[in-house]
Motif scaffolding. Structure first.
Motif, PDB file in Angstrom:
ATOM      1  N   GLU A 116       3.981   7.950   2.785  1.00 30.66           N
ATOM      2  CA  GLU A 116       2.824   8.833   2.698  1.00 30.66           C
ATOM      3  C   GLU A 116       1.580   7.965   2.747  1.00 30.66           C
ATOM      4  O   GLU A 116       1.569   6.822   2.308  1.00 30.66           O
ATOM      5  N   GLY A 117       0.520   8.494   3.283  1.00 38.28           N
ATOM      6  CA  GLY A 117      -0.737   7.742   3.342  1.00 38.28           C
ATOM      7  C   GLY A 117      -1.838   8.688   3.721  1.00 38.28           C
ATOM      8  O   GLY A 117      -1.591   9.793   4.194  1.00 38.28           O
ATOM      9  N   TYR A 145      -4.955  -1.680  -4.436  1.00 37.25           N
ATOM     10  CA  TYR A 145      -3.510  -1.703  -4.173  1.00 37.25           C
ATOM     11  C   TYR A 145      -3.100  -0.399  -3.460  1.00 37.25           C
ATOM     12  O   TYR A 145      -2.507  -0.419  -2.388  1.00 37.25           O
ATOM     13  N   GLU A 146      -3.502   0.720  -4.068  1.00 32.97           N
ATOM     14  CA  GLU A 146      -3.158   2.030  -3.488  1.00 32.97           C
ATOM     15  C   GLU A 146      -3.891   2.262  -2.169  1.00 32.97           C
ATOM     16  O   GLU A 146      -3.327   2.793  -1.213  1.00 32.97           O
ATOM     17  N   ASP A 147      -5.164   1.852  -2.153  1.00 31.21           N
ATOM     18  CA  ASP A 147      -5.967   2.088  -0.938  1.00 31.21           C
ATOM     19  C   ASP A 147      -5.348   1.395   0.275  1.00 31.21           C
ATOM     20  O   ASP A 147      -5.233   1.981   1.346  1.00 31.21           O
ATOM     21  N   ILE A 148      -4.965   0.143   0.082  1.00 32.77           N
ATOM     22  CA  ILE A 148      -4.416  -0.615   1.215  1.00 32.77           C
ATOM     23  C   ILE A 148      -3.089   0.005   1.654  1.00 32.77           C
ATOM     24  O   ILE A 148      -2.824   0.155   2.844  1.00 32.77           O
ATOM     25  N   LEU A 149      -2.272   0.401   0.695  1.00 37.38           N
ATOM     26  CA  LEU A 149      -0.993   1.039   1.059  1.00 37.38           C
ATOM     27  C   LEU A 149      -1.231   2.355   1.793  1.00 37.38           C
ATOM     28  O   LEU A 149      -0.566   2.659   2.781  1.00 37.38           O
ATOM     29  N   ASN A 150      -2.214   3.131   1.326  1.00 40.14           N
ATOM     30  CA  ASN A 150      -2.525   4.416   1.964  1.00 40.14           C
ATOM     31  C   ASN A 150      -2.989   4.232   3.396  1.00 40.14           C
ATOM     32  O   ASN A 150      -2.563   4.947   4.299  1.00 40.14           O
ATOM     33  N   ILE A 151      -3.880   3.288   3.599  1.00 42.15           N
ATOM     34  CA  ILE A 151      -4.457   3.112   4.941  1.00 42.15           C
ATOM     35  C   ILE A 151      -3.412   2.533   5.895  1.00 42.15           C
ATOM     36  O   ILE A 151      -3.246   3.025   7.012  1.00 42.15           O
ATOM     37  N   GLN A 185      -6.136 -11.316  -4.055  1.00 45.84           N
ATOM     38  CA  GLN A 185      -4.848 -11.452  -4.773  1.00 45.84           C
ATOM     39  C   GLN A 185      -3.993 -10.190  -4.581  1.00 45.84           C
ATOM     40  O   GLN A 185      -2.775 -10.242  -4.542  1.00 45.84           O
ATOM     41  N   VAL A 186      -4.679  -9.050  -4.477  1.00 42.28           N
ATOM     42  CA  VAL A 186      -3.951  -7.791  -4.245  1.00 42.28           C
ATOM     43  C   VAL A 186      -3.239  -7.865  -2.896  1.00 42.28           C
ATOM     44  O   VAL A 186      -2.064  -7.510  -2.770  1.00 42.28           O
ATOM     45  N   VAL A 187      -3.954  -8.381  -1.882  1.00 43.33           N
ATOM     46  CA  VAL A 187      -3.359  -8.487  -0.547  1.00 43.33           C
ATOM     47  C   VAL A 187      -2.162  -9.445  -0.596  1.00 43.33           C
ATOM     48  O   VAL A 187      -1.080  -9.143  -0.058  1.00 43.33           O
ATOM     49  N   GLU A 188      -2.348 -10.580  -1.273  1.00 39.45           N
ATOM     50  CA  GLU A 188      -1.238 -11.542  -1.366  1.00 39.45           C
ATOM     51  C   GLU A 188      -0.043 -10.935  -2.089  1.00 39.45           C
ATOM     52  O   GLU A 188       1.111 -11.148  -1.703  1.00 39.45           O
ATOM     53  N   ALA A 189      -0.350 -10.133  -3.127  1.00 41.17           N
ATOM     54  CA  ALA A 189       0.750  -9.498  -3.874  1.00 41.17           C
ATOM     55  C   ALA A 189       1.492  -8.509  -2.971  1.00 41.17           C
ATOM     56  O   ALA A 189       2.732  -8.474  -2.959  1.00 41.17           O
ATOM     57  N   LEU A 190       0.742  -7.749  -2.187  1.00 41.74           N
ATOM     58  CA  LEU A 190       1.373  -6.759  -1.296  1.00 41.74           C
ATOM     59  C   LEU A 190       2.227  -7.447  -0.231  1.00 41.74           C
ATOM     60  O   LEU A 190       3.317  -6.981   0.106  1.00 41.74           O
ATOM     61  N   ILE A 191       1.732  -8.579   0.262  1.00 43.12           N
ATOM     62  CA  ILE A 191       2.513  -9.323   1.265  1.00 43.12           C
ATOM     63  C   ILE A 191       3.753  -9.921   0.583  1.00 43.12           C
ATOM     64  O   ILE A 191       4.869  -9.833   1.103  1.00 43.12           O
ATOM     65  N   GLY A 192       3.544 -10.480  -0.630  1.00 42.64           N
ATOM     66  CA  GLY A 192       4.649 -11.094  -1.375  1.00 42.64           C
ATOM     67  C   GLY A 192       5.742 -10.086  -1.688  1.00 42.64           C
ATOM     68  O   GLY A 192       6.935 -10.405  -1.671  1.00 42.64           O
ATOM     69  N   GLN A 193       5.323  -8.846  -1.954  1.00 40.67           N
ATOM     70  CA  GLN A 193       6.322  -7.790  -2.257  1.00 40.67           C
ATOM     71  C   GLN A 193       6.880  -7.163  -0.976  1.00 40.67           C
ATOM     72  O   GLN A 193       7.650  -6.209  -1.044  1.00 40.67           O
ATOM     73  N   ARG A 194       6.451  -7.670   0.142  1.00 45.33           N
ATOM     74  CA  ARG A 194       6.865  -7.192   1.467  1.00 45.33           C
ATOM     75  C   ARG A 194       6.566  -5.703   1.652  1.00 45.33           C
ATOM     76  O   ARG A 194       7.339  -4.944   2.238  1.00 45.33           O
ATOM     77  N   LEU A 195       5.408  -5.311   1.121  1.00 45.21           N
ATOM     78  CA  LEU A 195       4.965  -3.933   1.309  1.00 45.21           C
ATOM     79  C   LEU A 195       4.051  -3.826   2.521  1.00 45.21           C
ATOM     80  O   LEU A 195       3.975  -2.777   3.156  1.00 45.21           O
TER      81      LEU A 195
END
Ligand code: SF4
Length: 314
Positions: free
Chosen positions: A244-245, A255-261, A284-294
């Motif tokens: 969903e996005g 965190y949510e915004d980047i996932l949504n977009i 750091q949020v971007v790095e975390a999202l990449i690290g979590q493979r999201l």
């Protein structure tokens, strides 16, 4: 079961599903990625399935059982097969519209060269037409049409329908690894879809177990390439990758915004940096999202983009 749901849908909000095709699965296609199983009866001949009165009765009874906050945004023909094979589809839509709810139809578009199908679909408020392949060879590989259909006639039917339709028209193209995920097909699809003029062109990937077990989603880079090619010629393209996005998620929760977009379209690095510019912890949020493979970074035209990584799901 004629009715099901409502189910949440990014395209349609809350959608009450209607299956107007009786068992066994009857379709003019046997798509390699089909999620409702193998096509038992492959046919392009319109016939009687459930009566429009029965469909109307079942929908009304289903609506009556729903709580007031669970009422659907759309009544959607999304069948165990191809909904336009039902020769009473137009009458069923006319009856359903008496409920006051808008009606949507998701069609594989293979019968659109038939004027009676176009007339029926003209009754609907929202129609999605499938366009997966721009050449006959790819079409045969991915959609496995019944004998007698012609891709040129289908394109002509889509064009005729689009030129006279006053509802909301969308296209959907399923992208399958090593079947239709090449640049030539993307450019061909873009050209046909541009002429069709949909409100939105959805790029989807197989997300549930498909009928052919060898089917898998394309590389993220390929999906990005398709989106870029569509966007470059002015098509409003969005992903349907099972996430969903909203596409515009500037809520301050990065965190949510980047996932949504990134669930809806690729996010270019400069736009991402702008989003993060007022937050010191942003990257750091971007790095975390990449690290979590999201999310994943991909390159196109000398720019870096971020996109949801759909190969790993939580
Ligand atoms: S057109 Fe739809 S129902 Fe028919 S085989 Fe393809 S995905 Fe399945």
């Amino acid at each position: 079961m004629i009715t099901f749901g409502p189910v949440p849908s990014r395209r349609l909000g809350k959608s009450l599903g209607i299956n107007n095709i009786t068992h066994p699965k009857t379709c003019s296609y046997g798509c390699v990625y089909c999620q409702v199983g193998r096509t038992v009866k492959r046919s392009s001949v319109r016939e009687d399935f459930y009566s429009p009165e029965l469909i109307h009765e079942k929908v009304v009874s289903h609506l009556d059982k729903l709580k007031s906050d669970d009422q659907p945004d759309y009544l959607t023909f999304v069948s165990n097969g191809e909904p336009t094979l039902d020769r009473n589809l137009g009458e069923a839509i006319r009856l359903l519209k008496k409920t006051g709810f808008p009606v949507a139809v998701i069609t594989n578009s293979s019968l659109l060269d038939d004027s009676s199908v176009r007339d029926d679909l003209n009754e609907a408020d929202w129609v999605s037409v499938k366009i997966d392949a721009s050449d006959v060879e790819t079409w045969r590989r991915i959609n496995r049409p019944v004998d007698g259909l012609s891709l040129d006639s289908i394109f002509e039917g889509i064009s005729l329908f689009a030129s006279g339709y006053s509802g909301k028209l969308c296209t959907e193209s399923m992208i399958v690894r090593a079947v239709n995920d090449n640049e030539e097909n993307f450019r061909g699809l873009a050209s046909i879809i541009k002429k069709t003029g949909p409100e939105k062109a959805y790029l989807s990937i197989p997300t549930r177990p498909p009928s052919d077990k060898s089917v898998s989603p394309p590389d993220t880079e390929k999906l990005n390439l398709a989106w870029q090619i569509f966007s470059e010629i002015g098509i409003e393209a969005e992903f349907l990758t099972g996430f969903e996005g909203t596409g515009t998620g500037y809520t301050g929760n990065f965190y949510e915004d980047i996932l949504n977009i990134t669930a809806v379209h690729p996010l270019r690095e400069d736009a991402l940096m702008k989003l993060l510019e007022n937050d010191s912890t942003g990257y750091q949020v971007v790095e975390a999202l990449i690290g979590q493979r999201l999310i994943k970074s991909v390159s196109y035209g000398g720019n870096k983009y971020y996109i949801r990584d759909y190969h790993i799901r939580s």
